[in-house]
Structure formats: structure tokens, C-alpha cells
Scaffold this motif. Structure first.
Motif, PDB file in Angstrom:
ATOM      1  N   LYS A 428       0.862  -1.065  -0.061  1.00  0.00           N
ATOM      2  CA  LYS A 428      -0.115   0.044   0.128  1.00  0.00           C
ATOM      3  C   LYS A 428       0.865   1.328  -0.132  1.00  0.00           C
ATOM      4  O   LYS A 428       1.952   1.022   0.405  1.00  0.00           O
ATOM      5  CB  LYS A 428      -0.953   0.001   1.077  1.00  0.00           C
ATOM      6  CG  LYS A 428      -0.239  -0.196   2.873  1.00  0.00           C
ATOM      7  CD  LYS A 428      -1.363  -0.367   3.651  1.00  0.00           C
ATOM      8  CE  LYS A 428      -0.705  -0.450   5.056  1.00  0.00           C
ATOM      9  NZ  LYS A 428      -1.658  -0.674   6.216  1.00  0.00           N
ATOM     10  N   ASN A 429       0.303   2.269  -0.255  1.00  0.00           N
ATOM     11  CA  ASN A 429       1.236   3.518  -0.668  1.00  0.00           C
ATOM     12  C   ASN A 429       1.429   4.368   0.747  1.00  0.00           C
ATOM     13  O   ASN A 429       1.971   5.480   0.603  1.00  0.00           O
ATOM     14  CB  ASN A 429       0.668   4.549  -1.975  1.00  0.00           C
ATOM     15  CG  ASN A 429      -0.459   5.397  -1.550  1.00  0.00           C
ATOM     16  OD1 ASN A 429      -1.259   4.881  -0.570  1.00  0.00           O
ATOM     17  ND2 ASN A 429      -0.488   6.417  -2.212  1.00  0.00           N
ATOM     18  N   ILE A 430       0.898   3.968   1.824  1.00  0.00           N
ATOM     19  CA  ILE A 430       1.310   4.703   3.083  1.00  0.00           C
ATOM     20  C   ILE A 430       1.455   3.803   4.118  1.00  0.00           C
ATOM     21  O   ILE A 430       0.759   2.714   4.212  1.00  0.00           O
ATOM     22  CB  ILE A 430      -0.064   5.706   3.626  1.00  0.00           C
ATOM     23  CG1 ILE A 430      -1.304   4.917   3.549  1.00  0.00           C
ATOM     24  CG2 ILE A 430      -0.033   6.848   2.837  1.00  0.00           C
ATOM     25  CD1 ILE A 430      -2.512   6.048   4.330  1.00  0.00           C
ATOM     26  N   GLY A 431       2.221   4.134   5.090  1.00  0.00           N
ATOM     27  CA  GLY A 431       2.369   3.178   6.213  1.00  0.00           C
ATOM     28  C   GLY A 431       2.279   3.631   7.565  1.00  0.00           C
ATOM     29  O   GLY A 431       2.883   3.091   8.522  1.00  0.00           O
ATOM     30  N   GLY A 432       1.406   4.530   7.694  1.00  0.00           N
ATOM     31  CA  GLY A 432       1.254   5.154   8.937  1.00  0.00           C
ATOM     32  C   GLY A 432       2.085   6.127   9.399  1.00  0.00           C
ATOM     33  O   GLY A 432       3.168   6.529   8.736  1.00  0.00           O
ATOM     34  N   ARG A 433       1.938   6.859  10.502  1.00  0.00           N
ATOM     35  CA  ARG A 433       2.589   7.954  10.856  1.00  0.00           C
ATOM     36  C   ARG A 433       4.021   7.535  11.532  1.00  0.00           C
ATOM     37  O   ARG A 433       4.984   8.273  11.157  1.00  0.00           O
ATOM     38  CB  ARG A 433       1.899   9.007  11.975  1.00  0.00           C
ATOM     39  CG  ARG A 433       0.993   9.941  11.456  1.00  0.00           C
ATOM     40  CD  ARG A 433      -0.004  10.699  12.442  1.00  0.00           C
ATOM     41  NE  ARG A 433       0.950  11.391  13.318  1.00  0.00           N
ATOM     42  CZ  ARG A 433       1.120  12.710  13.021  1.00  0.00           C
ATOM     43  NH1 ARG A 433       0.733  13.243  11.747  1.00  0.00           N
ATOM     44  NH2 ARG A 433       1.935  13.365  13.865  1.00  0.00           N
ATOM     45  N   PRO A 434       4.185   6.595  12.116  1.00  0.00           N
ATOM     46  CA  PRO A 434       5.462   6.249  12.868  1.00  0.00           C
ATOM     47  C   PRO A 434       6.623   5.700  11.696  1.00  0.00           C
ATOM     48  O   PRO A 434       6.147   5.159  10.649  1.00  0.00           O
ATOM     49  CB  PRO A 434       5.344   4.781  13.661  1.00  0.00           C
ATOM     50  CG  PRO A 434       3.865   4.650  13.710  1.00  0.00           C
ATOM     51  CD  PRO A 434       3.201   5.459  12.596  1.00  0.00           C
ATOM     52  N   GLY A 435       7.653   6.708  11.581  1.00  0.00           N
ATOM     53  CA  GLY A 435       8.823   6.518  10.798  1.00  0.00           C
ATOM     54  C   GLY A 435       8.201   6.646   9.209  1.00  0.00           C
ATOM     55  O   GLY A 435       8.715   6.026   8.349  1.00  0.00           O
TER      56      GLY A 435
END
Ligand code: BES
Ligand code: ZN
Ligand code: ZN
Length: 498
Positions: A428-435
Motif C-alpha cells: 500500500k502507498n502509506i505506512g502510517g505516521r510512525p517512521g
């Protein structure tokens, strides 16, 4: 572009309206200028003795010569403590000299070498001057009062042609940086992807490079799904721009890839309105890559370099790509789009995969204003490096230490890949806020295979923004950050043609 030259110093003969002399903190002897008129020299010495001027870094003082000597006036420029003086400080001080000369309205000035002569000093002074002279006034009515600096002479204590050459090279590099700034500063209404494509074509014909612009319909048949998806929302069609510089026969090329989103609204995942205008700078990575090719070509470096610039406008519209879309990328991987504002990685991924498959490069470097998270991690004065090859990353960082372009590496541990796993597609093209800066790079790493690669996130450094430290040689707007470091890296790789 003003002329910057290096000349063997003959202070008692140099006709100039302004002579700039650097003074180190608390060094009263003022030995560097024995050739000055005795009364001017006495005046300066008294000023220093009385501590009216102490040489603090960045301070300055004007001394009028009252006709005693070939220079109209002298500007003493504080250099700080000699022991702490670095090339970067020379660059900043030389930039300060320019800003003062601009204020004084002089068309021409001369500047004495700041410290012991070496190549680093001449390079830094030339760069500081050329970069500080930059201004972007294309859209402003000309000011009839303003006087432009047209000629600067750096006075050095040697007539070796080596230093002329260093200054000439530094001049080429600074011109390229200013070229990137000119492009980066263009407003989005005057700089759609087609504009960058036509700039690339003119560069190619001016410098004898090969250029190719891939149109949307070709991208569709080639399978460049990421670029096509992001480009769909705008009436300004996407372009994939390719420039090839050949300076080393059939040697493997370096591949440079730059994100050029001519305006990033966020698309359907629309950005908030505050500071959205700054998203015209989302093209800076790509502008830098075009400028880099211009630099290596103008310097005739003995290396091969391919520059690839995927350029799109990220707009919300009835034809825009959506959150939920699954896109098939050039290398066959599928991407679930969960945020259309994470568009940079979509277009870079295709450009990287295409470039690596087509050119089998020796090494790959991409530059992109990729994530706000890079600014959260390192601030607005340090770029983030993330790569798959320690040697390459270390080399870029070593070069960055010389150029004053601050860069720091973030780790691409395996676990970061977990964050971009998708339920319905390969990733997917986002990995959430952390890092966030690292998961963006983890995404890109899916498209580089085993090629040595380093990604430079210039979100904080590509233009002067909230949190940017003042630097005399960085006027407001696009900075061209990263170009000098990569030119240095390519110059070191230079090998004589067979
Ligand atoms: N162009 C932006 C990144 C950016 C933001 C650069 C601010 C400079 C200043 C990029 O396309 C973007 O919007 N990234 C998102 C990614 C997120 C949706 C995962 C971001 O950083 O918020
Ligand atoms: Zn975005
Ligand atoms: Zn963007």
C-alpha cells in the motif's frame, strides 16, 4: 549572470569601487594588507585596537579611503575565530559580502582570499558569491533604483591556473544550482509538466545530450501505472522526462531520479489550505536532476549520467485516482492507494524501476520532496538519506560534509516493510505516521531490486520554509539543495575516457 573571476592580488593597483577584506576575531595584526596606503592601514589598525570592530562572524564595517589607494572604500568583514573557520563559513561569509555589496549598490567589487589559499577555499568563496547573487524577479516590475552586481574579483596570492580552474568549475556548479532555483520558483500556472519537458529538450540541444519525453499514451502501453494514475486528475498531462549525458563511452551510468510534482494539492485526499502554495516546490527534486545534468554536461565530466524526471500535477477531479484504487506498477507489483497525497512514491517507483531495467546503472540516487515526516525527523535544514547500500550512502554523506549540505541517514530495517503490507494488493502507498520518511523509502525499495540505491528526502531543505536557518547564500525560495553534493560525488567518480 554576474562574472566572477580569480586574480593574483595586487591590492595597491586594483581599481575597484569596493574591496572586501575578511578579518578574523581578535587578530589585531592585520598582516594581510601591507599594500594598503599607510594612513588607511593606520585607521584600520586603530579601529581594531579600539575594538570598534572585532571580527565577529558576520559583522562588517565600512572604511572610506578618501582617495588614498585605487579602491573607493573597504568593507571589513568579520570571519570569527580563525581556528573554527571552515569552508562552509567561507561560503557564508562570501555570501554576506555579496549581500552587503548589494545594499551598497555597487556594480563591481573585489574580495581578498579569506584565509590560507587552498582549493576548498576558492571553491567555497566562488560558490558563496554566485549563490548569494541569485534573485528571482521574473514576475516583478523592474526597480529603476536597483543596481545589479555584475562583476566580482576574488584576489588570491597565487597566479596558478589551478585556482582559475577551481573557480570556473565552482561557477558552473553554482550556475546549475541557480538554474534549478529558477525552475523551482516558477509558479505552478507557468510550470506544468510540459514546461519541464521543454526545458529538458532545450538543455539537450544546448549541451549535446540525448533527451526523450514519454507521453501519457506511451506510458499507458509501457505499463507505467503509477505515473499514469497520479497524472489522471489533471488537464496538464504527465510527462516522463529522460536526459542522457555521455562522457565516458560505454561505462555503466549513474541514474538520477527526481520527483517533479508541479503542484501537489494532495488530490482526492486534499491537503489543508494553509501553505498549500508551497506545494509548487514539490517539483524541486526533478528540477535538481535537470540542473545536475546541466552541471555535468557544462563541466564535461568523464562520467555517464542518466536523469529521469517523472512529472505530474496532483489534482482532485472526476478523473483523479482515488483512495482504494489498486494500481499496477511498471515492475508488475500492485499498489493499493490509501492516500492520494502519497503520490511522490507512486511516480518515483515507476521511474526507478524503468530506469534500472533500461540502463542497468552503476548506482541510483533519487531526490524528492517526499514526506512531511522527514521534516519532523530532522527539521528543515537536514535532508534524510535512506538506502540499501551503506557504501553509497556513506559516500554521499562524506560529500555533503564538504558542501555544507547537511544530510543524515535513517535506517531501513526489515520491519519497516511490515507497515506497507496491503490486504488487497502487494503493498500500500502509506505506512502510517510512525517512521513516515522511512516507510516511504521502504515503498521505493520495492522498485530498485538489487541496484545500489540511495534516496534523498529534501522535503525540508528544497526551499526556505518554516524552520529554515538564514544562510546568506540561500535567498528565499527554492534552494537547489543537494545539487552541489551530487556534482561533487560524480566528479570524484570521474574516470578518464578509455
Ligand atoms: N509533497 C508532499 C510532502 C511534503 C510535505 C513535502 C510538506 C514538503 C512539505 C508529499 O507528497 C506528501 O504529501 N506526503 C504525505 C505522505 C502521507 C500521506 C503518507 C505527507 O508527508 O504528509
Ligand atoms: Zn502529496
Ligand atoms: Zn508531493
Amino acid at each position: 549572470m554576474a562574472q566572477i573571476k580569480v586574480e593574483k592580488a595586487k591590492i595597491d593597483q586594483k581599481q575597484t569601487s569596493l574591496l572586501i577584506i575578511g578579518v578574523f576575531e581578535n587578530e589585531q595584526n592585520f598582516s594581510q594588507s601591507k599594500e594598503l596606503d599607510p594612513s588607511v592601514l593606520t585607521y584600520i589598525k586603530e579601529t581594531l585596537d579600539d575594538k570598534d570592530f572585532r571580527g565577529n562572524f558576520g559583522s562588517s564595517m565600512i572604511v572610506y579611503t578618501l582617495g588614498k589607494g585605487p579602491m573607493k572604500k573597504i568593507l571589513l568583514l568579520g570571519l570569527g575565530k580563525r581556528k573554527q573557520f571552515t569552508d562552509e563559513m567561507a561560503r557564508i561569509a562570501a555570501g554576506k559580502a555579496v549581500l552587503r555589496a548589494k545594499e551598497l549598490g555597487t556594480k563591481e567589487f573585489s574580495i581578498l582570499q579569506f584565509s590560507n589559499l587552498d582549493e576548498g577555499l576558492v571553491e567555497a568563496m566562488t560558490e558563496g558569491i554566485a549563490l548569494a547573487l541569485y534573485s528571482f524577479d521574473k514576475y516583478k516590475a523592474p526597480d529603476p533604483e536597483s543596481v545589479k552586481v555584475e562583476e566580482v574579483t576574488i584576489l588570491i596570492n597565487s597566479d596558478s591556473p589551478r585556482f582559475q580552474m577551481i573557480a570556473e568549475k565552482a561557477g558552473h556548479v553554482a550556475e546549475a544550482v541557480n538554474f534549478a532555483r529558477d525552475l523551482g520558483n516558477l509558479p505552478p500556472n507557468d510550470c506544468p509538466p510540459a514546461h519541464l519537458a521543454s526545458v529538458a529538450l532545450s538543455l539537450a540541444s544546448e549541451y549535446g545530450m540525448k533527451a526523450r519525453v514519454v507521453e501519457r499514451y506511451e506510458m499507458e502501453t509501457m505499463g507505467l501505472g503509477g505515473i499514469v494514475a497520479v497524472g489522471k486528475g489533471s488537464n496538464n498531462p504527465p510527462k516522463l522526462i529522460i536526459l542522457e549525458y555521455n562522457g565516458a563511452g560505454d561505462a555503466k551510468p549513474y541514474l538520477l531520479v527526481g520527483k517533479a510534482v508541479t503542484f501537489d494539492t494532495g488530490g482526492i485526499s486534499l491537503k489543508p489550505g494553509d501553505k498549500m502554495d508551497e506545494m509548487k516546490f514539490d517539483k524541486c527534486g526533478g528540477c535538481n536532476v535537470l540542473a545536475l545534468l546541466r552541471a555535468v554536461a557544462s563541466m564535461k565530466l568523464a562520467v555517464n549520467v542518466v536523469g529521469i524526471v517523472p512529472s505530474v500535477e496532483n489534482m482532485p477531479s472526476s478523473t483523479a485516482y482515488r483512495p482504494g484504487d489498486i494500481v499496477k506498477m511498471y515492475n508488475g507489483k500492485t499498489v493499493e492507494v490509501l492516500n492520494t497525497d502519497a503520490e511522490g512514491r507512486m511516480i518515483l517507483a515507476d521511474a526507478l524501476a524503468y530506469g534500472i531495467a533500461t540502463y542497468s546503472p552503476k548506482a541510483v540516487i533519487d531526490m524528492a520532496t517526499l514526506t512531511g515526516a522527514a521534516i519532523i525527523a530532522l527539521g528543515a535544514n537536514v535532508a534524510a538519506l535512506v538506502g540499501n547500500n551503506k557504501q553509497l550512502t556513506d559516500r554521499v554523506r562524506r560529500m555533503a560534509e564538504k558542501t555544507g549540505e547537511r544530510m543524515w541517514d535513517l535506517p531501513l530495517y526489515d520491519e519497516f516493510h511490515e507497515q506497507i503490507k496491503s490486504t488487497h494488493a502487494d503493498i500500500k502507498n502509506i505506512g502510517g505516521r510512525p517512521g513516515g520518511a522511512i516507510t516511504a523509502a521502504a515503498f521505493l525499495s520495492n522498485f530498485v531490486g538489487s541496484a545500489p540505491w540511495v534516496h534523498m528526502d529534501i522535503a525540508g531543505t528544497a526551499w526556505t520554509q518554516d524552520g529554515t536557518y538564514e544562510r546568506s547564500y540561500n535567498p528565499k525560495g527554492a534552494t537547489g539543495f543537494g545539487i552541489r553534493t551530487l556534482v561533487k560525488q560524480l566528479s570524484e567518480e570521474e574516470k578518464p575516457p578509455a
